[in-house]
Motif scaffolding. Sequence first.
Motif, PDB file in Angstrom:
ATOM      1  N   MET A  48      -6.805  12.847 -34.422  1.00 11.01           N
ATOM      2  CA  MET A  48      -5.351  12.800 -34.306  1.00 11.01           C
ATOM      3  C   MET A  48      -4.936  12.514 -32.868  1.00 11.01           C
ATOM      4  SD  MET A  48      -2.369  15.654 -35.010  1.00 11.01           S
ATOM      5  CE  MET A  48      -2.903  16.009 -36.670  1.00 11.01           C
ATOM      6  N   LEU A  49      -5.584  13.175 -31.928  1.00 13.41           N
ATOM      7  CA  LEU A  49      -5.239  12.980 -30.528  1.00 13.41           C
ATOM      8  C   LEU A  49      -5.500  11.549 -30.083  1.00 13.41           C
ATOM      9  CD1 LEU A  49      -6.654  16.328 -29.107  1.00 13.41           C
ATOM     10  CD2 LEU A  49      -4.244  15.684 -29.282  1.00 13.41           C
ATOM     11  N   GLU A  50      -6.583  10.978 -30.576  1.00 11.14           N
ATOM     12  CA  GLU A  50      -6.901   9.590 -30.228  1.00 11.14           C
ATOM     13  C   GLU A  50      -5.824   8.642 -30.735  1.00 11.14           C
ATOM     14  OE1 GLU A  50     -10.511   6.295 -30.714  1.00 11.14           O
ATOM     15  OE2 GLU A  50     -10.679   8.264 -31.656  1.00 11.14           O
ATOM     16  N   LEU A  51      -5.364   8.869 -31.964  1.00 13.49           N
ATOM     17  CA  LEU A  51      -4.308   8.034 -32.524  1.00 13.49           C
ATOM     18  C   LEU A  51      -3.028   8.133 -31.698  1.00 13.49           C
ATOM     19  CD1 LEU A  51      -3.019   6.324 -34.853  1.00 13.49           C
ATOM     20  CD2 LEU A  51      -2.334   8.499 -35.856  1.00 13.49           C
ATOM     21  N   VAL A  52      -2.600   9.358 -31.417  1.00 21.34           N
ATOM     22  CA  VAL A  52      -1.358   9.548 -30.663  1.00 21.34           C
ATOM     23  C   VAL A  52      -1.487   8.968 -29.257  1.00 21.34           C
ATOM     24  CG1 VAL A  52       0.292  11.238 -29.790  1.00 21.34           C
ATOM     25  CG2 VAL A  52      -0.795  11.617 -32.003  1.00 21.34           C
ATOM     26  N   ALA A  53      -2.648   9.166 -28.636  1.00 20.81           N
ATOM     27  CA  ALA A  53      -2.875   8.643 -27.281  1.00 20.81           C
ATOM     28  C   ALA A  53      -2.795   7.122 -27.253  1.00 20.81           C
ATOM     29  CB  ALA A  53      -4.234   9.120 -26.769  1.00 20.81           C
ATOM     30  N   GLU A  54      -3.417   6.483 -28.232  1.00 18.86           N
ATOM     31  CA  GLU A  54      -3.411   5.020 -28.272  1.00 18.86           C
ATOM     32  C   GLU A  54      -2.015   4.471 -28.533  1.00 18.86           C
ATOM     33  OE1 GLU A  54      -6.311   3.972 -31.180  1.00 18.86           O
ATOM     34  OE2 GLU A  54      -8.024   4.289 -29.839  1.00 18.86           O
ATOM     35  N   GLU A  55      -1.286   5.125 -29.426  1.00 16.44           N
ATOM     36  CA  GLU A  55       0.079   4.681 -29.728  1.00 16.44           C
ATOM     37  C   GLU A  55       0.983   4.845 -28.502  1.00 16.44           C
ATOM     38  OE1 GLU A  55       1.530   3.494 -32.601  1.00 16.44           O
ATOM     39  OE2 GLU A  55      -0.345   3.424 -33.736  1.00 16.44           O
ATOM     40  N   GLU A 294      -1.465   9.730 -42.067  1.00 13.02           N
ATOM     41  CA  GLU A 294      -2.870   9.559 -41.698  1.00 13.02           C
ATOM     42  C   GLU A 294      -3.653  10.864 -41.669  1.00 13.02           C
ATOM     43  OE1 GLU A 294      -4.199   6.706 -39.131  1.00 13.02           O
ATOM     44  OE2 GLU A 294      -2.448   5.390 -39.283  1.00 13.02           O
ATOM     45  N   PHE A 295      -2.937  12.006 -41.460  1.00 10.04           N
ATOM     46  CA  PHE A 295      -3.652  13.274 -41.297  1.00 10.04           C
ATOM     47  C   PHE A 295      -3.107  14.405 -42.165  1.00 10.04           C
ATOM     48  CE2 PHE A 295      -4.191  10.900 -37.331  1.00 10.04           C
ATOM     49  CZ  PHE A 295      -5.580  10.859 -37.262  1.00 10.04           C
ATOM     50  N   ASN A 296      -2.186  14.078 -43.076  1.00  9.57           N
ATOM     51  CA  ASN A 296      -1.656  15.086 -43.996  1.00  9.57           C
ATOM     52  C   ASN A 296      -0.995  16.267 -43.298  1.00  9.57           C
ATOM     53  OD1 ASN A 296      -1.947  14.011 -46.529  1.00  9.57           O
ATOM     54  ND2 ASN A 296      -3.960  14.877 -46.890  1.00  9.57           N
ATOM     55  N   ARG A 297      -0.280  16.012 -42.217  1.00 13.50           N
ATOM     56  CA  ARG A 297       0.460  17.062 -41.528  1.00 13.50           C
ATOM     57  C   ARG A 297       1.940  16.929 -41.863  1.00 13.50           C
ATOM     58  NH1 ARG A 297      -4.276  17.751 -41.115  1.00 13.50           N
ATOM     59  NH2 ARG A 297      -5.427  18.420 -39.271  1.00 13.50           N
ATOM     60  N   ILE A 298       2.557  18.004 -42.322  1.00 16.87           N
ATOM     61  CA  ILE A 298       3.940  17.940 -42.801  1.00 16.87           C
ATOM     62  C   ILE A 298       4.921  17.882 -41.622  1.00 16.87           C
ATOM     63  CG2 ILE A 298       5.690  19.021 -44.252  1.00 16.87           C
ATOM     64  CD1 ILE A 298       3.446  20.540 -45.650  1.00 16.87           C
ATOM     65  N   PRO A 299       5.790  16.883 -41.566  1.00 17.88           N
ATOM     66  CA  PRO A 299       6.747  16.768 -40.456  1.00 17.88           C
ATOM     67  C   PRO A 299       7.807  17.874 -40.477  1.00 17.88           C
ATOM     68  CG  PRO A 299       6.489  14.672 -41.626  1.00 17.88           C
ATOM     69  CD  PRO A 299       5.858  15.735 -42.478  1.00 17.88           C
ATOM     70  N   THR A 300       8.446  18.055 -39.351  1.00 20.77           N
ATOM     71  CA  THR A 300       9.585  18.969 -39.267  1.00 20.77           C
ATOM     72  C   THR A 300      10.902  18.218 -39.422  1.00 20.77           C
ATOM     73  OG1 THR A 300       9.493  18.773 -36.854  1.00 20.77           O
ATOM     74  CG2 THR A 300       8.439  20.696 -37.842  1.00 20.77           C
ATOM     75  N   LEU A 301      10.918  16.937 -39.131  1.00 20.62           N
ATOM     76  CA  LEU A 301      12.123  16.128 -39.274  1.00 20.62           C
ATOM     77  C   LEU A 301      12.257  15.637 -40.720  1.00 20.62           C
ATOM     78  CD1 LEU A 301      11.991  13.974 -36.019  1.00 20.62           C
ATOM     79  CD2 LEU A 301      13.762  15.644 -36.597  1.00 20.62           C
ATOM     80  N   LYS A 302      13.410  15.857 -41.316  1.00 20.48           N
ATOM     81  CA  LYS A 302      13.637  15.464 -42.705  1.00 20.48           C
ATOM     82  C   LYS A 302      13.474  13.964 -42.903  1.00 20.48           C
ATOM     83  CE  LYS A 302      16.693  19.342 -43.833  1.00 20.48           C
ATOM     84  NZ  LYS A 302      18.050  19.755 -44.261  1.00 20.48           N
ATOM     85  N   GLU A 303      13.909  13.189 -41.925  1.00 17.63           N
ATOM     86  CA  GLU A 303      13.770  11.732 -42.012  1.00 17.63           C
ATOM     87  C   GLU A 303      12.303  11.337 -42.120  1.00 17.63           C
ATOM     88  OE1 GLU A 303      14.694   7.705 -39.367  1.00 17.63           O
ATOM     89  OE2 GLU A 303      15.522   9.634 -38.748  1.00 17.63           O
ATOM     90  N   ALA A 304      11.442  12.025 -41.368  1.00 15.36           N
ATOM     91  CA  ALA A 304      10.011  11.718 -41.395  1.00 15.36           C
ATOM     92  C   ALA A 304       9.394  12.105 -42.739  1.00 15.36           C
ATOM     93  CB  ALA A 304       9.301  12.437 -40.254  1.00 15.36           C
ATOM     94  N   ILE A 305       9.860  13.210 -43.326  1.00 13.88           N
ATOM     95  CA  ILE A 305       9.330  13.650 -44.628  1.00 13.88           C
ATOM     96  C   ILE A 305       9.594  12.599 -45.699  1.00 13.88           C
ATOM     97  CG2 ILE A 305       9.621  15.341 -46.483  1.00 13.88           C
ATOM     98  CD1 ILE A 305      10.027  17.477 -44.380  1.00 13.88           C
ATOM     99  N   GLN A 306      10.724  11.924 -45.617  1.00 14.91           N
ATOM    100  CA  GLN A 306      11.048  10.892 -46.602  1.00 14.91           C
ATOM    101  C   GLN A 306      10.079   9.722 -46.546  1.00 14.91           C
ATOM    102  OE1 GLN A 306      13.262  11.504 -49.008  1.00 14.91           O
ATOM    103  NE2 GLN A 306      13.361  13.484 -47.945  1.00 14.91           N
ATOM    104  N   ASN A 307       9.402   9.552 -45.421  1.00 10.42           N
ATOM    105  CA  ASN A 307       8.431   8.468 -45.258  1.00 10.42           C
ATOM    106  C   ASN A 307       6.998   8.986 -45.260  1.00 10.42           C
ATOM    107  OD1 ASN A 307      10.445   6.379 -44.893  1.00 10.42           O
ATOM    108  ND2 ASN A 307      10.845   7.283 -42.895  1.00 10.42           N
TER     109      ASN A 307
END
Length: 350
Positions: A48-55, A294-307
Amino acid sequence: MKKLLALLLILLLSFSLVGCSNNDSTENDTANQLEDKLVIYSTHTDEMLELVAEEFKAETGIEVEYINLKGELADRVRAEKENPQADIMFGGASSLFMEMTEEGIFEPVETTWAKDLQDIFKDKDGNWYGTIQTPVMIFYNTEMLTEEEAPKDWIDLTDEKYKDLIVSRDTLSSSMRATLMSLVYQYDKEQKLDEAWNYLTALDANMKNYYSSGTLQFQAVGRKEAAISFAVQSSIVDNVVKNNVPLKIVDAKSGSPVITDGIAAIKNAPHPNAAKAFVEFAGSSKMQAKIANEFNRIPTLKEAIQNSPEWMKDSYKVMDVDWSVISKNQNEWLQKFDTEIRDANKDKAK
């Protein structure tokens, strides 16, 4: 002549003010300039850290160095308080972030998406934000127990019929600590703290093993060495979908503790502007949704949950927990559990 002098003075003053304005603007630009490096201390996986770092690098050009400290994250950040070596603390329960906020460890950050977060997912002054919501839920192996035989709530885990059928993570796990503290809080809020220790004593008596990793924990249930456990919802789903383990989640009658996994910029960090930019980036709806998919982590933002994946849109009962109370008491409560209640002979590192 006097009129000419007055005109010259006005022009001179005007040029002077323009010069000051330009200097102020230059100074502000310099103060807000992004550094070329960012250092993250985290509990998240390397993947996960690698993905976020690269982005983040692709968007800003900033090089990212990350260190996965797991259960030692908070201790490391605290030890370096007077001379921080990292810019970002990424991961850990909200109760921990509350506690460290009181210690003056974080630098407030304003973000464009903070207004869309529920209050339970953020500090009112911007010291930390929740980017992932993590329900901790009871689950069981359906090849060992039927739905009727399985526990329905947390209190059921103390029933003698489940002796040696339960396994869990050890207290180095932030999710395990948060779960135990949430269960203690259920008694504390009713001013029945002594009953909490009775409950944990009975739970420990039924516990077969405490494992040092989630992998070992799930392997034990998958191999039918135990029938019941509790873990973050995403890990349970991962083991069902990716590893084909026959697990079923229990929507506990009293609710499931929901850990808010946080992010914060560290005060007096070596790269403060890059840190603020990273908090803005990592907590955005776009990045939360990407991590969800990509990692099955539930977002805190409602907009993100919709996607995000469909299962994240399912509802479940949330346990009533005041994390601010837990943040003030967790050290004392955990010490009592570890030194007076937990059977250390049940600890398994392999």
